[in-house]
Design an enzyme around this catalytic site. Structure first.
Site, PDB file in Angstrom:
ATOM      1  N   HIS A  75       0.869  -1.173   0.000  1.00 19.81           N
ATOM      2  CA  HIS A  75       0.000   0.000   0.000  1.00 19.81           C
ATOM      3  C   HIS A  75       0.913   1.233   0.000  1.00 19.81           C
ATOM      4  O   HIS A  75       2.022   1.181   0.543  1.00 19.81           O
ATOM      5  CB  HIS A  75      -0.837  -0.059   1.286  1.00 19.81           C
ATOM      6  CG  HIS A  75      -1.892   0.975   1.432  1.00 19.81           C
ATOM      7  ND1 HIS A  75      -1.624   2.253   1.855  1.00 19.81           N
ATOM      8  CD2 HIS A  75      -3.229   0.924   1.249  1.00 19.81           C
ATOM      9  CE1 HIS A  75      -2.749   2.940   1.933  1.00 19.81           C
ATOM     10  NE2 HIS A  75      -3.739   2.159   1.555  1.00 19.81           N
ATOM     11  N   CYS A 107      -5.050   2.493  -3.404  1.00 20.98           N
ATOM     12  CA  CYS A 107      -3.784   3.032  -2.865  1.00 20.98           C
ATOM     13  C   CYS A 107      -2.639   2.040  -3.038  1.00 20.98           C
ATOM     14  O   CYS A 107      -1.724   1.970  -2.211  1.00 20.98           O
ATOM     15  CB  CYS A 107      -3.920   3.426  -1.391  1.00 20.98           C
ATOM     16  SG  CYS A 107      -5.252   4.567  -1.084  1.00 20.98           S
TER      17      CYS A 107
HETATM   18  N1  7TS Z   1      -1.609  -0.556   4.687  1.00 21.46           N
HETATM   19  C1  7TS Z   1      -2.511  -1.336   4.110  1.00 21.46           C
HETATM   20  C2  7TS Z   1      -2.117  -2.710   3.679  1.00 21.46           C
HETATM   21  C3  7TS Z   1      -3.809  -0.869   3.925  1.00 21.46           C
HETATM   22  O1  7TS Z   1      -4.704  -1.649   3.346  1.00 21.46           O
HETATM   23  C4  7TS Z   1      -4.140   0.438   4.352  1.00 21.46           C
HETATM   24  C5  7TS Z   1      -5.500   1.027   4.101  1.00 21.46           C
HETATM   25  C6  7TS Z   1      -3.160   1.198   4.976  1.00 21.46           C
HETATM   26  C7  7TS Z   1      -1.898   0.675   5.133  1.00 21.46           C
HETATM   27  C8  7TS Z   1      -3.435   2.569   5.500  1.00 21.46           C
HETATM   28  O2  7TS Z   1      -4.351   2.514   6.537  1.00 21.46           O
HETATM   29  P1  7TS Z   1      -4.895   3.872   7.171  1.00 21.46           P
HETATM   30  O3  7TS Z   1      -5.813   3.429   8.253  1.00 21.46           O
HETATM   31  O4  7TS Z   1      -3.697   4.583   7.687  1.00 21.46           O
HETATM   32  O5  7TS Z   1      -5.572   4.597   6.078  1.00 21.46           O
HETATM   33  N2  7TS Z   1      -6.179   0.462   3.048  1.00 21.46           N
HETATM   34  C9  7TS Z   1      -7.331   0.876   2.526  1.00 21.46           C
HETATM   35  C10 7TS Z   1      -7.945   0.164   1.504  1.00 21.46           C
HETATM   36  O6  7TS Z   1      -7.513  -0.876   1.039  1.00 21.46           O
HETATM   37  N3  7TS Z   1      -9.082   0.787   1.176  1.00 21.46           N
HETATM   38  O7  7TS Z   1      -9.205   1.883   1.928  1.00 21.46           O
HETATM   39  C11 7TS Z   1      -8.116   1.947   2.770  1.00 21.46           C
END
Ligand code: 7TS
Length: 440
Positions: free
Chosen positions: A139, A384
Site C-alpha cells: 500500500h 492506494c
Molecule cells: N496498509 C494497508 C495494507 C492498507 O490496506 C491500508 C489502508 C493502509 C496501510 C493505510 O491505513 P490507514 O488506516 O492509515 O488509512 N487500506 C485501505 C484500503 O484498502 N481501502 O481503503 C483503505
C-alpha cells in the site's frame, strides 16, 4: 497452488466454536440499513469495518461520564480518563502479545505509524548506501514514507516482485538481502490480492543480515491471529478503524530496543519529563511518541474493539473468512470464469477475505456503481496500491472484502448481482465511465 497441511499460515480453527455471524450482526446497528431500497450488503471491510454497539457505547460513556484530558491533573475525571487510556494500551498489548504495554504507541492510523517508524527510526539509523527492501504489493502508506526517508538519507529502495499466483517471490527476496540491507518493510496481507505473507520467514531473512523488519499490519492484524513475539518482528503498524474500532486511532508497536533507537519525532506536550531553555529530558515509553492531547475516546473505543475480537477468538475470525473466501472463489471459478478476471491466490487458506476482480469489458467503477444500485458496497479503483496494479497490467479493480458479520447469503447476493451486471453488460458499456479514482 497447493500447500502443505503444516504450512505456517494455516489456522486450524473451527468456526462452530461459538462463532455465529448471524448473532454477531445484531451488535451492528448499521447493518439494518437499506441502500437503494435493499438491505445493505457491506463488503468494503478492507477500507473500514463497521462498529459494534459495545464500541459506540464505550465512546459515548467516556464523553458522558469522564471526559477529561489525560496525564494532566489530579482531579477525579482526569484520573479516570488516564486510567482507561492507559488500560487501553494494555489491552492492545495483550491482543498482539507484546512484551509490555509500554511498547504500544497510539497513533492516528497505520499511515502515521509507518511514517513515524520511517522518519524517527530511519533518520537516526540509516546511512548513505543502505538499502531498504519493499515489495510491489505494498500500500502507498508502506511505500512512500520509505521513499522519502531514502531520498533524505541517500539510501536505496529495492522491490520484491510477486509470482503469477500473487505470492511474494521469496527466492528473489533471499537473493536481494545483503549486509547493506537495513530494513525490510512488508505488508502482512495485501489489501488487493489478499495474499498473506509469511512474516516469520521474512523476519528470519531480515535478521540473518542484521536488518530490521517493519510489518504493515493494517490488513493482517484485524483478520489473523497475531503474536509479535512468535513472529519475531521489530515493528508493527495497524489501524483501529479496520478492526471494529473508531477512526483516528492506530497503533505503532515496536520492540523496546527498537523504540529506544527512534528519535522523538513529533514533540511537544506529553513527550517530556522536563524542559529548560537549553535541554530536554524525554518521557518514558510510550508517551514520548504520543505528542499532544491524544485521541482518548479513540483509544478507549479501540480497546473495546480488541476485547470484542478476543472474545470471538481470532482463530475463529480467520476460519470464518477462509470459509467465505473459499466459497466465493469456488462460485467465481465455476459460474463466472468466462466473464470475471480474478487477481490473487486461488487458495483461500493463504489469503485473507479480499477478492479483487474485474468484469471483462466493463470499467471497475461502472461495476461498483451497479453493485451499489443493488445495495452492495464494494470499493473500486487502485486501492492506494498503484504500483501493484501497474505490475498486474491493469488500471483498477473491483474489491469485495469480508469481516466477521458477513454471511454466505451475502456472498450469494454478490455473485447473483454480478450475474445481473454481466447480463446487462452491453447496456452498461455504453454509459459514461468515470475515470477518476477518488483517493487512489
Ligand atoms: N496498509 C494497508 C495494507 C492498507 O490496506 C491500508 C489502508 C493502509 C496501510 C493505510 O491505513 P490507514 O488506516 O492509515 O488509512 N487500506 C485501505 C484500503 O484498502 N481501502 O481503503 C483503505
Amino acid at each position: 497452488m497447493f500447500i502443505d497441511s503444516d504450512h505456517p499460515l494455516l489456522v486450524h480453527g473451527s468456526s462452530d466454536m461459538g462463532f455465529n455471524p448471524y448473532e454477531i450482526r445484531r451488535d451492528f446497528p448499521i447493518l439494518e440499513r437499506e441502500v437503494n431500497g435493499r438491505r445493505l450488503v457491506y463488503l468494503d471491510n478492507a477500507a473500514t469495518t463497521q462498529k459494534p454497539r459495545q464500541v459506540i457505547e464505550a465512546i459515548r460513556e467516556y464523553y458522558e461520564k469522564y471526559n477529561a484530558n489525560v496525564h494532566r491533573g489530579f482531579h477525579t475525571l482526569s484520573q479516570e480518563a488516564s486510567e482507561a487510556y492507559e488500560k487501553a494500551h494494555e489491552t492492545i498489548a495483550k491482543f498482539i502479545n507484546a512484551y509490555s504495554w509500554e511498547e504500544i504507541v497510539f497513533t492516528f492510523n497505520s499511515t502515521e505509524a509507518l511514517n513515524l517508524i520511517a522518519y524517527a527510526w530511519g533518520f537516526k539509523n540509516l546511512r548513505e548506501g543502505d538499502e531498504i527492501i519493499l515489495t510491489v504489493m505494498e500500500h502507498h502508506s508502506n511505500m512512500l514514507p520509505w521513499r522519502n526517508i531514502a531520498r533524505l538519507k541517500n539510501a536505496k529502495i529495492k522491490y520484491v516482485d510477486i509470482t503469477d499466483d500473487g505470492l511474494l517471490r521469496y527466492d528473489q527476496l533471499e537473493e536481494m538481502v545483503s549486509e547493506k540491507t537495513r530494513i525490510i518493510a512488508v505488508t502482512m496481507m495485501s489489501n488487493v490480492l489478499g495474499t498473506v505473507n509469511d512474516i516469520k520467514r521474512i523476519a528470519k531473512i531480515a535478521h540473518s543480515v542484521d536488518a530490521i523488519i517493519v510489518v504493515d499490519g493494517a490488513q493482517g492484524v484485524p483478520h489473523l491471529p497475531v503474536n509479535v513475539r512468535d513472529l519475531d518482528i521489530d515493528f508493527l503498524a495497524f489501524s483501529g478503524h479496520k478492526m471494529l474500532g473508531p477512526t483516528g486511532i492506530g497503533v505503532l508497536w515496536g520492540k523496546r530496543d527498537r523504540l529506544d533507537e527512534m528519535m522523538p519525532f513529533k514533540v511537544g506536550g506529553d513527550t517530556i519529563k522536563d524542559v529548560t531553555l537549553d535541554d530536554v529530558v524525554w518521557q518514558d515509553l510510550p508517551w514520548r511518541f504520543e505528542a499532544g492531547t491524544p485521541n482518548i475516546a479513540g483509544g478507549i473505543g479501540l480497546a473495546v474493539a480488541a476485547e470484542y475480537l478476543m472474545r470471538l477468538g481470532m482463530d475463529n475470525v480467520r476460519q470464518h473468512e477462509i470459509e467465505l473466501t473459499s466459497y466465493t472463489l469456488k462460485r467465481i471459478r465455476e459460474e463466472l470464469s468466462s466473464d470475471v478476471e480474478y487477481y490473487g491466490p486461488w487458495d483461500a487458506r493463504i489469503k485473507g477475505g479480499v477478492i479483487a476482480f474485474n468484469i471483462r469489458d466493463l470499467h471497475h467503477h461502472t461495476v461498483g456503481k451497479a453493485l451499489d444500485m443493488l445495495g452492495i458496497a464494494v470499493r473500486t479503483g487502485k486501492h492506494c496500491a498503484h504500483p501493484l496494479h501497474y505490475r498486474l497490467g491493469i488500471n483498477g479493480t473491483v474489491r469485495a472484502s469480508y469481516y466477521i458479520y458477513n454471511t454466505r447469503e451475502e456472498v450469494d447476493a454478490l455473485v447473483e448481482a454480478l450475474k445481473t451486471i454481466i447480463g446487462l453488460k452491453e447496456t452498461l458499456k455504453t454509459t459514461e465511465e468515470p475515470d477518476v479514482c477518488p483517493g487512489g
